[in-house]
Scaffold this motif. Structure first.
Motif, mmCIF file in Angstrom:
data_model
loop_
_atom_site.group_PDB
_atom_site.id
_atom_site.type_symbol
_atom_site.label_atom_id
_atom_site.label_comp_id
_atom_site.label_asym_id
_atom_site.label_seq_id
_atom_site.Cartn_x
_atom_site.Cartn_y
_atom_site.Cartn_z
ATOM 1 N N MET A 124 9.646 -15.269 -54.758
ATOM 2 C CA MET A 124 9.185 -15.084 -53.410
ATOM 3 C C MET A 124 10.178 -15.721 -52.432
ATOM 4 N N VAL A 125 10.564 -14.994 -51.435
ATOM 5 C CA VAL A 125 11.538 -15.466 -50.459
ATOM 6 C C VAL A 125 10.813 -15.937 -49.194
ATOM 7 N N ILE A 126 11.147 -17.148 -48.749
ATOM 8 C CA ILE A 126 10.607 -17.688 -47.502
ATOM 9 C C ILE A 126 11.750 -17.716 -46.495
ATOM 10 N N PHE B 180 -16.839 -27.124 -34.579
ATOM 11 C CA PHE B 180 -15.627 -27.944 -34.650
ATOM 12 C C PHE B 180 -14.402 -27.086 -34.340
ATOM 13 N N LEU B 181 -14.322 -25.917 -34.960
ATOM 14 C CA LEU B 181 -13.171 -25.036 -34.733
ATOM 15 C C LEU B 181 -13.113 -24.567 -33.287
ATOM 16 N N ASP B 182 -14.272 -24.306 -32.680
ATOM 17 C CA ASP B 182 -14.290 -23.929 -31.263
ATOM 18 C C ASP B 182 -13.743 -25.065 -30.391
ATOM 19 N N ALA B 183 -14.057 -26.304 -30.754
ATOM 20 C CA ALA B 183 -13.562 -27.455 -29.995
ATOM 21 C C ALA B 183 -12.040 -27.590 -30.118
ATOM 22 N N CYS B 184 -11.474 -27.091 -31.201
ATOM 23 C CA CYS B 184 -10.031 -27.170 -31.433
ATOM 24 C C CYS B 184 -9.275 -25.953 -30.904
ATOM 25 N N ARG B 185 -9.998 -24.916 -30.532
ATOM 26 C CA ARG B 185 -9.373 -23.631 -30.182
ATOM 27 C C ARG B 185 -8.307 -23.757 -29.091
ATOM 28 N N ASP B 186 -8.607 -24.446 -27.994
ATOM 29 C CA ASP B 186 -7.629 -24.559 -26.908
ATOM 30 C C ASP B 186 -6.357 -25.256 -27.373
ATOM 31 N N GLU B 187 -6.528 -26.331 -28.119
ATOM 32 C CA GLU B 187 -5.372 -27.089 -28.607
ATOM 33 C C GLU B 187 -4.502 -26.258 -29.552
ATOM 34 N N LEU B 188 -5.128 -25.338 -30.286
ATOM 35 C CA LEU B 188 -4.393 -24.538 -31.277
ATOM 36 C C LEU B 188 -4.019 -23.152 -30.782
ATOM 37 N N THR B 189 -4.244 -22.879 -29.515
ATOM 38 C CA THR B 189 -3.872 -21.587 -28.949
ATOM 39 C C THR B 189 -2.481 -21.694 -28.342
ATOM 40 N N LEU B 190 -1.573 -20.911 -28.854
ATOM 41 C CA LEU B 190 -0.191 -20.926 -28.388
ATOM 42 C C LEU B 190 -0.065 -20.147 -27.082
ATOM 43 N N THR B 191 0.793 -20.636 -26.217
ATOM 44 C CA THR B 191 1.033 -19.999 -24.922
ATOM 45 C C THR B 191 2.519 -19.638 -24.829
ATOM 46 N N PRO B 192 2.887 -18.811 -23.852
ATOM 47 C CA PRO B 192 4.306 -18.457 -23.716
ATOM 48 C C PRO B 192 5.233 -19.666 -23.595
ATOM 49 N N LYS B 193 4.775 -20.772 -23.010
ATOM 50 C CA LYS B 193 5.653 -21.949 -22.903
ATOM 51 C C LYS B 193 5.931 -22.582 -24.269
ATOM 52 N N ASP B 194 5.124 -22.258 -25.289
ATOM 53 C CA ASP B 194 5.365 -22.783 -26.638
ATOM 54 C C ASP B 194 6.521 -22.084 -27.335
ATOM 55 N N VAL B 195 6.884 -20.907 -26.853
ATOM 56 C CA VAL B 195 7.941 -20.133 -27.515
ATOM 57 C C VAL B 195 9.286 -20.679 -27.055
ATOM 58 N N THR B 196 9.758 -21.662 -27.817
ATOM 59 C CA THR B 196 11.034 -22.318 -27.557
ATOM 60 C C THR B 196 11.837 -22.317 -28.852
ATOM 61 N N ALA B 197 13.010 -22.890 -28.779
ATOM 62 C CA ALA B 197 13.841 -22.998 -29.980
ATOM 63 C C ALA B 197 13.191 -23.897 -31.025
ATOM 64 N N ASN B 198 12.219 -24.693 -30.608
ATOM 65 C CA ASN B 198 11.597 -25.643 -31.523
ATOM 66 C C ASN B 198 10.271 -25.137 -32.090
ATOM 67 N N LEU B 199 10.037 -23.825 -32.022
ATOM 68 C CA LEU B 199 8.860 -23.191 -32.628
ATOM 69 C C LEU B 199 9.368 -22.150 -33.610
ATOM 70 N N VAL B 200 8.973 -22.287 -34.862
ATOM 71 C CA VAL B 200 9.492 -21.400 -35.898
ATOM 72 C C VAL B 200 8.348 -20.791 -36.698
ATOM 73 N N VAL B 201 8.584 -19.572 -37.159
ATOM 74 C CA VAL B 201 7.631 -18.849 -38.001
ATOM 75 C C VAL B 201 8.239 -18.718 -39.393
ATOM 76 N N ALA B 202 7.417 -18.963 -40.407
ATOM 77 C CA ALA B 202 7.834 -18.737 -41.788
ATOM 78 C C ALA B 202 7.273 -17.399 -42.244
ATOM 79 N N GLU B 203 8.135 -16.596 -42.828
ATOM 80 C CA GLU B 203 7.705 -15.337 -43.438
ATOM 81 C C GLU B 203 7.926 -15.441 -44.943
ATOM 82 N N ARG B 204 6.939 -15.009 -45.677
ATOM 83 C CA ARG B 204 7.020 -14.980 -47.140
ATOM 84 C C ARG B 204 6.974 -13.519 -47.546
ATOM 85 N N ASP B 205 8.069 -13.024 -48.086
ATOM 86 C CA ASP B 205 8.193 -11.614 -48.447
ATOM 87 C C ASP B 205 7.843 -10.704 -47.279
#
Length: 151
Positions: free
Chosen positions: A1-3, A33-58
């Motif tokens: 499997m390639v990451i 609990f998950l609803d309480a975390c939703r805002d903190e875990l919701t990505l916004t356009p300002k999060d898309v920087t060089a320091n945000l990376v996605v891992a793809e597996r296959d």
């Protein structure tokens, strides 16, 4: 499997935010609990920087990580693996990227405020617990605070 690692795209923010919530849910949290975390875990356009990376597996999105500079240190802001990709090296690959990114930012330490369920993972990666910090989402909840010394 390639990451493979690649930058996050603006068009996939809702998909990546959903991945963060699915990953958080593996620790057995209820819907409130998950609803309480939703805002903190919701990505916004300002999060898309060089320091945000996605891992793809296959070719499939399998995880996400983000590191942000913070004074002389760097914060591991996000590291989430899609549950079907657990145990396939995605977390380790993302963590290694976080350490390299923090070093490239000339950080002395990589700081991590971890979900208690993920504490063992971070300790296996070489992070050392240095205390506790209050949760940003759940009043009164404390999170393990860890560090990786980089110099």
């Amino acid at each position: 499997m390639v990451i493979a690692l690649r930058p996050a795209r603006l068009t996939e923010l809702s998909k990546l935010s959903a991945l963060c919530l699915r990953s958080k849910a593996v620790w057995g949290y209820d819907d409130a609990f998950l609803d309480a975390c939703r805002d903190e875990l919701t990505l916004t356009p300002k999060d898309v920087t060089a320091n945000l990376v996605v891992a793809e597996r296959d070719g499939d999105v399998a995880g996400i990580a983000q590191v942000d500079p913070c004074g002389n240190d760097a914060d591991l802001s996000l590291l989430f693996v899609d549950p079907p990709a657990f145990g396939h090296g995605v977390g380790r690959t993302l963590f290694d990227w976080c350490v390299t990114t923090a070093r490239n930012l000339d950080a002395a330490r990589l700081m991590i405020d971890a979900d208690p369920g993920a504490l063992g993972f971070y300790e296996r990666m070489g992070a050392r617990r240095v205390g506790d910090k209050p949760s940003l989402s759940i009043p009164g909840r404390m999170l393990p605070s860890l560090e990786v010394r980089l110099i």
